[in-house]
Design a protein around this motif. Structure first.
Motif, PDB file in Angstrom:
ATOM      1  N   LYS A 174       8.495  -6.281  -1.588  1.00 33.64           N
ATOM      2  CA  LYS A 174       7.885  -5.160  -1.387  1.00 33.64           C
ATOM      3  C   LYS A 174       8.323  -4.023  -2.554  1.00 33.64           C
ATOM      4  CE  LYS A 174       8.466  -4.946   2.999  1.00 33.64           C
ATOM      5  NZ  LYS A 174       8.268  -4.460   4.801  1.00 33.64           N
ATOM      6  N   LEU A 175       9.468  -3.926  -2.796  1.00 33.84           N
ATOM      7  CA  LEU A 175      10.070  -2.825  -4.019  1.00 33.84           C
ATOM      8  C   LEU A 175       9.496  -3.383  -5.133  1.00 33.84           C
ATOM      9  CD1 LEU A 175      11.657  -0.612  -4.584  1.00 33.84           C
ATOM     10  CD2 LEU A 175      13.676  -1.982  -4.606  1.00 33.84           C
ATOM     11  N   ALA A 176       9.716  -4.768  -5.592  1.00 35.42           N
ATOM     12  CA  ALA A 176       9.155  -4.985  -6.771  1.00 35.42           C
ATOM     13  C   ALA A 176       7.611  -4.839  -7.045  1.00 35.42           C
ATOM     14  CB  ALA A 176       9.604  -6.601  -6.949  1.00 35.42           C
ATOM     15  N   GLN A 177       6.751  -5.105  -5.786  1.00 37.12           N
ATOM     16  CA  GLN A 177       5.387  -5.172  -5.922  1.00 37.12           C
ATOM     17  C   GLN A 177       5.047  -3.516  -5.836  1.00 37.12           C
ATOM     18  OE1 GLN A 177       3.428  -7.248  -2.958  1.00 37.12           O
ATOM     19  NE2 GLN A 177       4.130  -9.311  -3.698  1.00 37.12           N
ATOM     20  N   SER A 178       5.806  -2.698  -5.316  1.00 35.61           N
ATOM     21  CA  SER A 178       5.368  -1.245  -5.260  1.00 35.61           C
ATOM     22  C   SER A 178       5.428  -0.553  -6.639  1.00 35.61           C
ATOM     23  CB  SER A 178       6.499  -0.606  -4.395  1.00 35.61           C
ATOM     24  OG  SER A 178       7.672  -0.258  -5.024  1.00 35.61           O
ATOM     25  N   GLY A 179       6.337  -1.010  -7.624  1.00 33.29           N
ATOM     26  CA  GLY A 179       6.387  -0.277  -8.872  1.00 33.29           C
ATOM     27  C   GLY A 179       7.088   0.768  -8.782  1.00 33.29           C
ATOM     28  N   LEU A 180       7.860   0.913  -7.800  1.00 39.46           N
ATOM     29  CA  LEU A 180       8.783   2.202  -7.565  1.00 39.46           C
ATOM     30  C   LEU A 180      10.456   1.967  -8.022  1.00 39.46           C
ATOM     31  CD1 LEU A 180       7.431   3.509  -4.202  1.00 39.46           C
ATOM     32  CD2 LEU A 180       6.653   4.184  -6.572  1.00 39.46           C
TER      33      LEU A 180
ATOM     34  N   GLU B  41       0.883  -1.124  -0.185  1.00 43.53           N
ATOM     35  CA  GLU B  41      -0.024  -0.088  -0.206  1.00 43.53           C
ATOM     36  C   GLU B  41       1.080   1.151   0.110  1.00 43.53           C
ATOM     37  OE1 GLU B  41      -2.636  -0.213   3.360  1.00 43.53           O
ATOM     38  OE2 GLU B  41      -3.259  -1.926   2.893  1.00 43.53           O
ATOM     39  N   ILE B  42       1.091   1.822  -1.197  1.00 41.31           N
ATOM     40  CA  ILE B  42       1.987   3.024  -1.303  1.00 41.31           C
ATOM     41  C   ILE B  42       1.446   4.349  -0.533  1.00 41.31           C
ATOM     42  CG2 ILE B  42       3.035   4.631  -2.919  1.00 41.31           C
ATOM     43  CD1 ILE B  42       3.910   1.906  -3.126  1.00 41.31           C
ATOM     44  N   LEU B  43       2.116   5.120   0.272  1.00 39.51           N
ATOM     45  CA  LEU B  43       1.712   6.110   1.023  1.00 39.51           C
ATOM     46  C   LEU B  43       1.564   7.312   0.119  1.00 39.51           C
ATOM     47  CD1 LEU B  43       3.944   5.505   4.190  1.00 39.51           C
ATOM     48  CD2 LEU B  43       1.582   5.576   4.180  1.00 39.51           C
ATOM     49  N   PRO B  44       0.536   8.277   0.476  1.00 41.79           N
ATOM     50  CA  PRO B  44       0.324   9.250  -0.545  1.00 41.79           C
ATOM     51  C   PRO B  44       1.720  10.123  -0.588  1.00 41.79           C
ATOM     52  CG  PRO B  44      -1.410   9.220   1.304  1.00 41.79           C
ATOM     53  CD  PRO B  44      -0.303   8.200   1.780  1.00 41.79           C
ATOM     54  N   HIS B  45       1.854  10.706  -1.704  1.00 35.58           N
ATOM     55  CA  HIS B  45       2.634  11.565  -2.385  1.00 35.58           C
ATOM     56  C   HIS B  45       3.963  10.811  -2.600  1.00 35.58           C
ATOM     57  CE1 HIS B  45       0.070  14.989  -1.045  1.00 35.58           C
ATOM     58  NE2 HIS B  45       0.025  14.500   0.443  1.00 35.58           N
ATOM     59  N   ALA B  46       4.108   9.704  -2.359  1.00 33.04           N
ATOM     60  CA  ALA B  46       5.398   8.858  -2.493  1.00 33.04           C
ATOM     61  C   ALA B  46       5.665   8.933  -3.844  1.00 33.04           C
ATOM     62  CB  ALA B  46       5.277   7.464  -1.822  1.00 33.04           C
ATOM     63  N   ARG B  47       4.827   8.177  -4.900  1.00 33.65           N
ATOM     64  CA  ARG B  47       5.331   8.107  -6.082  1.00 33.65           C
ATOM     65  C   ARG B  47       5.535   9.397  -6.959  1.00 33.65           C
ATOM     66  NH1 ARG B  47       4.630   3.930  -9.570  1.00 33.65           N
ATOM     67  NH2 ARG B  47       3.271   2.719  -7.968  1.00 33.65           N
ATOM     68  N   GLU B  48       4.348  10.421  -6.619  1.00 37.67           N
ATOM     69  CA  GLU B  48       4.723  11.580  -7.528  1.00 37.67           C
ATOM     70  C   GLU B  48       5.964  12.449  -7.050  1.00 37.67           C
ATOM     71  OE1 GLU B  48       0.798  12.359  -4.661  1.00 37.67           O
ATOM     72  OE2 GLU B  48       1.957  10.865  -5.642  1.00 37.67           O
ATOM     73  N   THR B  49       6.440  12.238  -5.824  1.00 42.66           N
ATOM     74  CA  THR B  49       7.563  13.042  -5.546  1.00 42.66           C
ATOM     75  C   THR B  49       8.841  12.390  -5.911  1.00 42.66           C
ATOM     76  OG1 THR B  49       6.506  13.554  -3.384  1.00 42.66           O
ATOM     77  CG2 THR B  49       8.950  13.835  -3.328  1.00 42.66           C
ATOM     78  N   LEU B  50       8.805  11.029  -6.044  1.00 47.53           N
ATOM     79  CA  LEU B  50       9.882  10.248  -6.609  1.00 47.53           C
ATOM     80  C   LEU B  50      10.054  10.535  -8.096  1.00 47.53           C
ATOM     81  CD1 LEU B  50       9.727   6.970  -4.868  1.00 47.53           C
ATOM     82  CD2 LEU B  50      11.570   8.633  -4.432  1.00 47.53           C
TER      83      LEU B  50
END
Length: 234
Positions: free
Chosen positions: A135-141, A103-112
């Motif tokens: 977890k990293l692989a599933q995050s898509g980040l 479950e990605i936290l708010p603002h994480a993806r757009e900030t990265l």
């Protein structure tokens, strides 16, 4: 544009980029219920925490160590008479945690995404290697980071080594995370900037006083505030 002199930004993972502690708390409540015939809830929680403290040097951080600590506590609380069915439930709870969706936290993806390319981004996380990689692989980040470091513990020496390897040394680096003890204080001790992003749930063993007098300490309410903070650092 990068802040003057700053070239590298490290990000913690658990409870900074995605949810983590809430799953430990949920499982702990289930464990307390399992032990309700043997001891009061607060006593079970205290014994479990003591087991976790003892076992950190043996099992390290993460779900597997937590599961083994629950089994140890169940044996202690029950006087060695814990049923096999309860042990099976504890093991099942651990497996469930190890397969829980990210479950990605708010603002994480757009900030990265906003900072990628302008800075060298490094994921710096501690815990079980397989679980953190999952977890990293599933995050898509993963594709947003220039490097990934999964360490057994976070210390000033570890940050100095990581930022020398993947950046221009700690003085030109910054570490972002929810844990003052693991993400902020040792990074500042290494000579880096340390930015605290509080999470509503932080493990009690990660609590220390904020280094408010340190010139390189900052705190933001969420990751969405990071780009603006970077603009203020000269």
């Amino acid at each position: 544009m990068p802040a003057s002199g700053l070239t590298t930004i490290g990000f913690d993972a658990d409870d900074t980029l995605w949810q983590n502690e809430q799953f430990f708390r949920t499982t702990e409540r289930r464990f307390v219920e399992l032990m309700s015939d043997h001891a009061e809830g607060q006593d079970v929680e205290a014994l479990l925490l003591e087991a976790e403290k003892r076992n950190l040097s043996l099992y390290g951080f993460g779900i597997k160590g937590f599961t083994l600590s629950m089994i140890e506590t169940a044996t202690q609380v029950s006087g060695g008479r814990v049923p096999a069915s309860v042990i099976a439930e504890i093991l099942a709870a651990g497996r469930e945690m190890l397969s829980h969706p990210i479950e990605i936290l708010p603002h994480a993806r757009e900030t990265l995404e906003r900072l990628a390319g302008a800075y060298r981004l490094v994921l710096v996380t501690k815990g079980d290697l397989f679980d953190q990689e999952r977890k990293l692989a599933q995050s898509g980040l993963e594709g947003l980071f220039d490097a990934v470091e999964i360490v057994s513990d976070k210390s000033a020496a570890a940050y100095a080594r990581i930022f020398a390897r993947h950046g221009d040394g700690p003085r030109r680096s910054m570490m972002i995370g929810n844990s003052l003890k693991s993400d902020v204080v040792p990074a500042i001790e290494a000579g880096s900037w340390g930015v605290h992003v509080p999470h509503e749930l932080t493990w009690v063993l990660e609590h220390v006083e904020a280094p408010v007098a340190a010139p390189r300490f900052r705190s933001i309410a969420n990751l969405g505030e990071l780009p603006a903070l970077l603009d203020t650092i000269g």
